[in-house]
Design a protein around this motif. Structure first.
Motif, mmCIF file in Angstrom:
data_model
loop_
_atom_site.group_PDB
_atom_site.id
_atom_site.type_symbol
_atom_site.label_atom_id
_atom_site.label_comp_id
_atom_site.label_asym_id
_atom_site.label_seq_id
_atom_site.Cartn_x
_atom_site.Cartn_y
_atom_site.Cartn_z
ATOM 1 N N LEU A 235 -64.964 -41.892 -72.563
ATOM 2 C CA LEU A 235 -64.255 -42.047 -71.300
ATOM 3 C C LEU A 235 -63.181 -43.106 -71.452
ATOM 4 N N ILE A 236 -62.140 -43.014 -70.602
ATOM 5 C CA ILE A 236 -61.066 -44.001 -70.617
ATOM 6 C C ILE A 236 -60.742 -44.431 -69.197
ATOM 7 N N GLY A 237 -60.567 -45.737 -69.024
ATOM 8 C CA GLY A 237 -60.137 -46.308 -67.754
ATOM 9 C C GLY A 237 -59.232 -47.490 -68.042
ATOM 10 N N PHE A 238 -58.858 -48.230 -66.996
ATOM 11 C CA PHE A 238 -57.940 -49.348 -67.166
ATOM 12 C C PHE A 238 -58.428 -50.559 -66.387
ATOM 13 N N ARG A 239 -58.153 -51.722 -66.941
ATOM 14 C CA ARG A 239 -58.420 -52.989 -66.266
ATOM 15 C C ARG A 239 -57.077 -53.691 -66.096
ATOM 16 N N ARG A 240 -56.581 -53.713 -64.870
ATOM 17 C CA ARG A 240 -55.274 -54.280 -64.601
ATOM 18 C C ARG A 240 -55.297 -55.801 -64.749
ATOM 19 N N GLY A 241 -54.231 -56.331 -65.359
ATOM 20 C CA GLY A 241 -54.185 -57.761 -65.602
ATOM 21 C C GLY A 241 -53.621 -58.559 -64.451
ATOM 22 N N GLU A 242 -52.794 -57.945 -63.601
ATOM 23 C CA GLU A 242 -52.173 -58.641 -62.491
ATOM 24 C C GLU A 242 -52.299 -57.805 -61.226
ATOM 25 N N PRO A 243 -52.354 -58.461 -60.061
ATOM 26 C CA PRO A 243 -52.353 -57.701 -58.799
ATOM 27 C C PRO A 243 -51.088 -56.865 -58.682
ATOM 28 N N SER A 244 -51.231 -55.705 -58.084
ATOM 29 C CA SER A 244 -50.112 -54.777 -57.941
ATOM 30 C C SER A 244 -49.465 -54.930 -56.568
ATOM 31 N N ALA B 213 -72.051 -44.203 -62.848
ATOM 32 C CA ALA B 213 -70.744 -44.311 -62.223
ATOM 33 C C ALA B 213 -70.446 -45.750 -61.810
ATOM 34 N N GLN B 214 -71.462 -46.477 -61.349
ATOM 35 C CA GLN B 214 -71.245 -47.869 -60.972
ATOM 36 C C GLN B 214 -70.952 -48.729 -62.195
ATOM 37 N N ASP B 215 -71.637 -48.483 -63.297
ATOM 38 C CA ASP B 215 -71.363 -49.227 -64.529
ATOM 39 C C ASP B 215 -69.938 -48.977 -65.011
ATOM 40 N N ILE B 216 -69.492 -47.729 -64.925
ATOM 41 C CA ILE B 216 -68.133 -47.382 -65.341
ATOM 42 C C ILE B 216 -67.117 -48.077 -64.439
ATOM 43 N N TRP B 217 -67.378 -48.067 -63.134
ATOM 44 C CA TRP B 217 -66.487 -48.710 -62.167
ATOM 45 C C TRP B 217 -66.396 -50.211 -62.448
ATOM 46 N N MET B 218 -67.532 -50.848 -62.699
ATOM 47 C CA MET B 218 -67.548 -52.282 -62.947
ATOM 48 C C MET B 218 -66.829 -52.632 -64.256
#
Length: 398
Positions: A221-230, A18-23
């Motif tokens: 699995l699928i996740g997202f890495r946001r490019g800009e602060p929200s 889970a930590q690897d996925i989060w990172m």
């Protein structure tokens, strides 16, 4: 052919995986302190995460010595943005009784092998309608078996299959996987999913993170890495900032603009750290103390290392084009503050450069060396030595 989602959901429940996925979703500059680590909590860095909100003035020299009690990983329920809830104790934390010796047992083998992932940056003009998956990613992550690459008869539908993918929230979505002219594409219901997560296309914008355990074990699995602060997170982030700053004793709850470190209560408090919103603001004390012992000067050349996550596929790193280091010149030094004390003019790069405002512990001296201060309390040391400068000899790290 539907891919089994059960193993992917189980991977999310495994603490190490889970930590690897989060990172993977958090990105290379994310930091997670371990329980028991002696850290400084910087309220100004916490406030900087509240983009889009009229913030009170927070002293940049305020730092609260703490000890990490626990770190719990989460994802935002709407955007899937990763964040961590970090529980902190003031000072050295509560006294702990001596731990009983652990029994001599052989270490258990890990339940899951290493994670592999690919970051697909949303730079295509049609990524909001369909997700074209690069061939290196599909070859390594899309199995068991891929659709057969056979000649396509005119007028016939392209080969396709249902592909079940598990989100970081643990939900399963079934996409249509097409093989069209050798290109792997995810379609229905990709467009709806794209819009529901508020993804943005363009250079330096959002990325899709596709993940699987090594050697095909476990589902996709699928996740997202946001490019800009929200700016959409401002209202909930400001609430946590105000509560944490007051509980830390760094900023009085009655008047946040007058914050100074004072006698803090003994109760623990929690901070919410969103790695895509700004720099980590809970930092190991050893790192901070070491870099605050030096006189930083305008004109010094520095570099910032871009950490490499070995879980990311080489093809993904090559596609992103991120350098090993960002290089720049210090253009200003704020000797009245400890948070983001340096302003750096970064050289042009093939990848988006970091913020110009950085912390001393985030950069390395490139040339020339700087003067070393007297060995006093780093967080309260004067800006220059009173007994004349001594030179710190550094090896050339070019």
């Amino acid at each position: 052919m539907a891919l089994p989602p059960a193993a992917a959901a189980a991977a999310l429940a495994d603490p190490l995986m889970a930590q690897d996925i989060w990172m993977a979703c958090a990105g290379p500059f994310a930091r997670l302190p371990s329980a028991g680590t002696k850290v400084y909590y910087f309220p100004k860095g916490h406030a900087d995460q509240c983009r889009g909100h009229n913030l009170p003035v927070v002293p940049a020299d305020t730092a609260v010595p703490c000890t990490v009690e626990s770190v719990v990983l989460h994802y935002h329920p709407v955007s899937d943005s990763p964040y961590a809830v970090i529980s902190l104790h003031h000072g050295e934390g509560p006294a702990q009784p001596p731990a009983a010796p652990a029994p001599a047992l052989a270490p258990a083998p890990p339940q899951f092998p290493d994670l592999h992932y690919y970051v697909k940056h949303m730079e295509g003009t049609s990524d909001d309608r369909r997700l074209v998956v690069p061939k290196p990613c599909a070859d390594e992550l899309f199995y068991p078996p891929l659709l057969p690459l056979v000649p396509h008869p005119p007028g016939q539908p392209y080969p396709n299959q249902d592909m079940d993918i598990v989100t970081v929230q643990g939900d399963t979505i079934s996409f249509k996987h097409f093989l069209q002219n050798g290109s792997n594409t995810l379609r229905q219901p990709w467009s709806d999913y794209y819009q529901s997560k508020g993804l943005k296309m363009g250079k330096g914008k959002d990325g899709v993170v596709l993940m699987r355990c090594a050697e095909g074990q476990g589902g996709l699995l699928i996740g997202f890495r946001r490019g800009e602060p929200s700016t959409d997170l401002a209202s909930e982030l400001i609430d946590n900032f105000q509560a944490a700053s007051a509980a830390a004793g760094a900023v009085p709850s009655s008047q946040l603009v007058l914050g100074q470190v004072h006698n803090a209560p003994a109760d623990p408090f929690t901070v919410h750290y969103y790695p895509r919103q700004g720099w980590p603001f809970v930092v190991p004390r050893t790192e901070v103390d070491d870099r605050l012992r030096f006189d930083w000067e305008q004109g010094l050349k520095v570099r910032m290392e871009v950490p490499v996550d070995n879980h990311e596929m080489q093809a993904s790193r090559d596609k992103a084009g991120a350098p090993s280091y960002f290089h720049g010149d210090i253009t200003a030094v704020n000797n009245d503050g400890r948070w983001c004390q340096l302003q750096v003019n970064w050289e042009e790069s093939s990848a988006p450069t970091p913020s110009e405002n950085v912390n001393t512990w985030q950069v390395q001296l490139f040339a020339p060396p700087v003067r070393k201060r007297k060995p006093t309390d780093p967080l309260h040391a004067p800006s220059s030595s009173g007994t004349g400068p001594s030179r710190l000899v550094l090896h050339d790290i070019a």
